[in-house]
Design a protein around this motif. Structure first.
Motif, PDB file in Angstrom:
ATOM      1  N   GLN A  31      21.240  19.890  63.663  1.00 40.92           N
ATOM      2  CA  GLN A  31      20.986  18.752  64.538  1.00 40.92           C
ATOM      3  C   GLN A  31      19.784  19.075  65.421  1.00 40.92           C
ATOM      4  N   ASN A  32      18.918  18.085  65.640  1.00 43.30           N
ATOM      5  CA  ASN A  32      17.780  18.293  66.523  1.00 43.30           C
ATOM      6  C   ASN A  32      18.253  18.588  67.940  1.00 43.30           C
ATOM      7  N   ARG A  33      17.464  19.365  68.655  1.00 41.62           N
ATOM      8  CA  ARG A  33      17.829  19.743  70.018  1.00 41.62           C
ATOM      9  C   ARG A  33      18.072  18.520  70.909  1.00 41.62           C
ATOM     10  N   GLU A  34      17.294  17.459  70.684  1.00 41.90           N
ATOM     11  CA  GLU A  34      17.415  16.265  71.517  1.00 41.90           C
ATOM     12  C   GLU A  34      18.771  15.577  71.359  1.00 41.90           C
ATOM     13  N   ALA A  35      19.468  15.845  70.254  1.00 38.88           N
ATOM     14  CA  ALA A  35      20.806  15.284  70.051  1.00 38.88           C
ATOM     15  C   ALA A  35      21.882  16.352  70.213  1.00 38.88           C
ATOM     16  N   ASN A  36      21.473  17.479  70.782  1.00 36.81           N
ATOM     17  CA  ASN A  36      22.413  18.585  71.026  1.00 36.81           C
ATOM     18  C   ASN A  36      22.322  19.015  72.490  1.00 36.81           C
ATOM     19  N   ARG A  37      22.050  18.044  73.366  1.00 35.92           N
ATOM     20  CA  ARG A  37      21.720  18.347  74.755  1.00 35.92           C
ATOM     21  C   ARG A  37      22.893  18.914  75.548  1.00 35.92           C
ATOM     22  N   ALA A  38      24.106  18.478  75.242  1.00 39.49           N
ATOM     23  CA  ALA A  38      25.266  18.969  75.993  1.00 39.49           C
ATOM     24  C   ALA A  38      25.466  20.466  75.769  1.00 39.49           C
ATOM     25  N   ALA A  39      25.429  20.882  74.497  1.00 41.16           N
ATOM     26  CA  ALA A  39      25.576  22.310  74.187  1.00 41.16           C
ATOM     27  C   ALA A  39      24.394  23.104  74.729  1.00 41.16           C
ATOM     28  N   ASP A  40      23.188  22.511  74.675  1.00 39.97           N
ATOM     29  CA  ASP A  40      21.995  23.175  75.194  1.00 39.97           C
ATOM     30  C   ASP A  40      22.136  23.426  76.702  1.00 39.97           C
ATOM     31  N   PHE A  41      22.665  22.449  77.436  1.00 39.64           N
ATOM     32  CA  PHE A  41      22.887  22.586  78.877  1.00 39.64           C
ATOM     33  C   PHE A  41      23.803  23.782  79.169  1.00 39.64           C
ATOM     34  N   LEU A  42      24.904  23.868  78.429  1.00 38.99           N
ATOM     35  CA  LEU A  42      25.868  24.943  78.648  1.00 38.99           C
ATOM     36  C   LEU A  42      25.308  26.302  78.213  1.00 38.99           C
ATOM     37  N   ALA A  43      24.508  26.319  77.129  1.00 38.21           N
ATOM     38  CA  ALA A  43      23.912  27.577  76.669  1.00 38.21           C
ATOM     39  C   ALA A  43      22.959  28.134  77.720  1.00 38.21           C
ATOM     40  N   ARG A  44      22.211  27.257  78.374  1.00 38.29           N
ATOM     41  CA  ARG A  44      21.305  27.705  79.437  1.00 38.29           C
ATOM     42  C   ARG A  44      22.094  28.246  80.631  1.00 38.29           C
ATOM     43  N   GLN A  45      23.233  27.633  80.908  1.00 37.72           N
ATOM     44  CA  GLN A  45      24.113  28.176  81.939  1.00 37.72           C
ATOM     45  C   GLN A  45      24.536  29.601  81.577  1.00 37.72           C
ATOM     46  N   GLY A  46      24.938  29.779  80.319  1.00 33.77           N
ATOM     47  CA  GLY A  46      25.364  31.098  79.864  1.00 33.77           C
ATOM     48  C   GLY A  46      24.261  32.133  79.974  1.00 33.77           C
ATOM     49  N   ALA A  47      23.041  31.753  79.574  1.00 36.84           N
ATOM     50  CA  ALA A  47      21.911  32.686  79.652  1.00 36.84           C
ATOM     51  C   ALA A  47      21.594  33.048  81.103  1.00 36.84           C
ATOM     52  N   ASP A  48      21.923  32.164  82.015  1.00 35.02           N
ATOM     53  CA  ASP A  48      21.737  32.444  83.451  1.00 35.02           C
ATOM     54  C   ASP A  48      22.883  33.263  84.036  1.00 35.02           C
ATOM     55  N   GLY A  49      23.834  33.669  83.175  1.00 33.10           N
ATOM     56  CA  GLY A  49      24.924  34.529  83.625  1.00 33.10           C
ATOM     57  C   GLY A  49      26.153  33.804  84.122  1.00 33.10           C
ATOM     58  N   ILE A  50      26.263  32.500  83.806  1.00 31.62           N
ATOM     59  CA  ILE A  50      27.388  31.695  84.307  1.00 31.62           C
ATOM     60  C   ILE A  50      28.463  31.556  83.225  1.00 31.62           C
ATOM     61  N   THR A  51      29.672  31.941  83.562  1.00 33.33           N
ATOM     62  CA  THR A  51      30.825  31.744  82.674  1.00 33.33           C
ATOM     63  C   THR A  51      31.657  30.583  83.218  1.00 33.33           C
ATOM     64  N   MET A  52      31.806  29.544  82.410  1.00 33.26           N
ATOM     65  CA  MET A  52      32.576  28.379  82.840  1.00 33.26           C
ATOM     66  C   MET A  52      33.387  27.824  81.671  1.00 33.26           C
ATOM     67  N   SER A  53      34.572  27.319  81.987  1.00 34.15           N
ATOM     68  CA  SER A  53      35.413  26.664  80.991  1.00 34.15           C
ATOM     69  C   SER A  53      35.809  25.291  81.540  1.00 34.15           C
ATOM     70  N   LYS A  82      28.030   9.583  73.989  1.00 35.79           N
ATOM     71  CA  LYS A  82      29.205   8.849  73.512  1.00 35.79           C
ATOM     72  C   LYS A  82      28.837   7.395  73.205  1.00 35.79           C
ATOM     73  N   LEU A  83      27.960   6.810  74.012  1.00 37.06           N
ATOM     74  CA  LEU A  83      27.527   5.423  73.810  1.00 37.06           C
ATOM     75  C   LEU A  83      26.482   5.285  72.705  1.00 37.06           C
ATOM     76  N   GLY A  84      26.012   6.419  72.186  1.00 34.57           N
ATOM     77  CA  GLY A  84      25.046   6.372  71.085  1.00 34.57           C
ATOM     78  C   GLY A  84      23.620   6.154  71.518  1.00 34.57           C
ATOM     79  N   PHE A  85      23.307   6.356  72.820  1.00 37.80           N
ATOM     80  CA  PHE A  85      21.955   6.163  73.284  1.00 37.80           C
ATOM     81  C   PHE A  85      21.034   7.160  72.591  1.00 37.80           C
ATOM     82  N   PRO A  86      19.900   6.680  72.067  1.00 38.98           N
ATOM     83  CA  PRO A  86      18.974   7.580  71.363  1.00 38.98           C
ATOM     84  C   PRO A  86      18.120   8.390  72.342  1.00 38.98           C
ATOM     85  N   ASN A  87      17.649   9.523  71.863  1.00 36.50           N
ATOM     86  CA  ASN A  87      16.694  10.349  72.594  1.00 36.50           C
ATOM     87  C   ASN A  87      15.409  10.415  71.782  1.00 36.50           C
ATOM     88  N   ILE A  88      14.298  10.530  72.474  1.00 38.82           N
ATOM     89  CA  ILE A  88      13.003  10.616  71.796  1.00 38.82           C
ATOM     90  C   ILE A  88      12.793  12.037  71.310  1.00 38.82           C
TER      91      ILE A  88
END
Length: 485
Positions: free
Chosen positions: A436-458, A477-483
């Motif tokens: 999947q393109n990064r632009e449609a994987n933004r939620a996981a990307d957000f959390l991965a950056r948190q992890g790289a910054d040393g943050i553990t969250m559940s 969830k609403l299907g809004f597209p990203n460029i």
């Protein structure tokens, strides 16, 4: 005339003999390195050297060295330290030497002033069933070293122990990499981007193309900085001089990554062609707004930069899609700040309505982006199984990791433990894997950056997550597209 001719013949023959000798030397160095590698692959070789005409007890045994070892054995012993330093064991049945074989990152245990009375001890002598005998291990090496061992080396596996050649990502020994050791050209950052044969040739061609004097041996940073000091905004040539160091560095590093990850080895000509293509694409934007001198025109022709007007690029929209009814979707991402550098992973599980079920971020210490992707996938699949989900659609924005799973093959030896753990976890569940393109994987990307910054969250409910992440999940969830950039 006859005398001159005979001298010429003798000189030519001498030259031929010289190169024969050089060729023989190169081959013998490689053969010795190969032999040293094979010798080391014999379980417990350090404490039980083979009885043969080459027999030479090692220093670890405390036995005296023979008075007249063969010349071949001397050559093998000469390269043995380098071969030993660049190899390590991957355990399966634990038949390697506990003391003398290199299976810890910190080196063999016999080099760490540890008092172990039984020099013939094997690794499996410290195992109980499929795990470590922690009490026995602490008695042998102390609590600190025992903790390092337990955290580094996993459980017993089926098959025989494997010796890994660390200079190749697939773990296989190659004479070319061994020769790099012999002549002191082990791959380093500077070797890849500056001082290696291909890098040197590319920098020379770039210097010739733009009229920048090529300096001899110098560091990558010194060379790049020198180019940047010659860059000027007032002319096309000055702008291209400013662009080229970044393009050269990018493409040389890309060549290295392709060779390691995909086993594709681009030639110098292919690397230079790609640099020219990208320079042409970038220069097209510059041509429209700057006045061209005669030198600029000649330069643009040399790089085949077209003098055309700006054309608009088609806009590409991508969006996250809900999983099929009865399935959950696991979006994962890994982030490495510097690659390698501080890394972490993130994953989000959502149902077929697009509602978030769980999310997770975790730091993984120092590592590569591929390691972070694999470890994030392990965490995500573990969480799915713990929550009882048996039908999982996995999405990942790493094409490399997706290809590994599609082909059921990971050839990067230092990721094999994670790879085997992931395959074991995937057994027993139904899953699909897709890129999947990064632009449609933004939620996981957000959390991965948190992890790289040393943050553990559940996160187990959408109300628990940060506002920005909540907005991302709701728009997806609403299907809004990203460029797509």
């Amino acid at each position: 005339m006859t005398t001159m001719r005979s001298r010429l013949i003798r000189t030519t023959l001498g030259f031929v003999e010289f190169w024969k000798a050089v060729s023989h030397f190169l081959k013998s160095c490689q053969v010795c390195a190969k032999t040293a590698m094979n010798l080391q692959s014999i379980p417990n070789f350090w404490i039980s050297p083979p009885t043969s005409p080459l027999n030479l007890p090692f220093e670890q045994t405390g036995k005296p060295i023979p008075e007249h070892p063969t010349s071949l054995w001397k050559s093998i012993v000469k390269v043995l330290p380098e071969v030993y330093e660049n190899s390590k064991w991957k355990f399966k049945d634990g038949s390697a030497s506990f003391l003398y074989d290199r299976w810890l990152a910190s080196g063999p245990l016999n080099e760490q002033a540890l008092e172990v009375t039984n020099p013939r001890m094997k690794v499996r002598d410290c195992w109980i069933e499929d795990g470590w005998d922690l009490a026995h291990l602490q008695e042998l090496v102390g609590e600190v070293k025992a903790e390092e061992i337990v955290l580094t080396i996993g459980a017993r596996k089926e098959g025989s122990d494997i010796i890994i050649w660390k200079l190749n990502d697939n773990g296989d020994f190659s004479t070319s990499s061994a020769w790099d050791i012999v002549r002191g050209q082990v791959e380093t950052f500077d070797y890849v981007l500056n001082s290696g044969d291909i890098a040197t040739t590319v920098w020379k061609w770039a210097s010739l193309a733009l009229g920048v004097h090529y300096m001899g041996p110098q560091s990558w940073w010194t060379r790049v900085n020198r180019w940047f000091t010659r860059a000027k905004n007032a002319s096309q040539r000055g702008i291209l001089i400013g662009l080229l160091p970044s393009l050269i560095t990018w493409k040389l590093w890309g060549r290295r990554c392709k060779a390691h990850m995909e086993e594709i080895r681009e030639s110098t000509e292919e690397v230079w062609l790609k640099i020219k293509v990208w320079l042409r694409l970038l220069a097209e934007e510059i041509v429209k707004v700057s006045k061209l001198s005669k030198i600029d025109n000649e330069l643009l022709k040399a790089f085949e930069v077209p003098m055309s007007s700006k054309t608009s690029k088609p806009t590409l929209f991508v969006s996250w899609r809900k999983p099929a009814d009865g399935w959950v979707k696991l979006n994962i991402d890994g982030s490495s700040l510097g690659n390698p550098g501080p890394c972490g992973g993130g994953e989000v599980i959502r149902d077929h309505h697009g509602n978030m079920i769980a999310g997770f971020s975790a730091p993984y210490g120092f590592g590569s982006s591929n390691e972070a992707e694999l470890r994030a996938m392990i965490n995500g699949v573990e969480l799915c199984k713990e929550m009882g989900f048996q039908q999982v659609e996995i999405e990942c924005d790493s094409a490399v990791v997706v290809n590994w799973l599609t082909n059921r093959s990971c050839r990067i030896w230092y990721l094999w433990d994670y790879w085997e753990e992931l395959l074991k976890l995937l057994d027993g569940i139904s899953f699909t894997i897709s890129h999947q393109n990064r632009e449609a994987n933004r939620a996981a990307d957000f959390l991965a950056r948190q992890g790289a910054d040393g943050i553990t969250m559940s996160y187990m409910h959408i109300d628990q997550i940060p506002n920005l992440l909540r907005g991302i999940i709701r728009t997806e969830k609403l299907g809004f597209p990203n460029i797509r950039q």
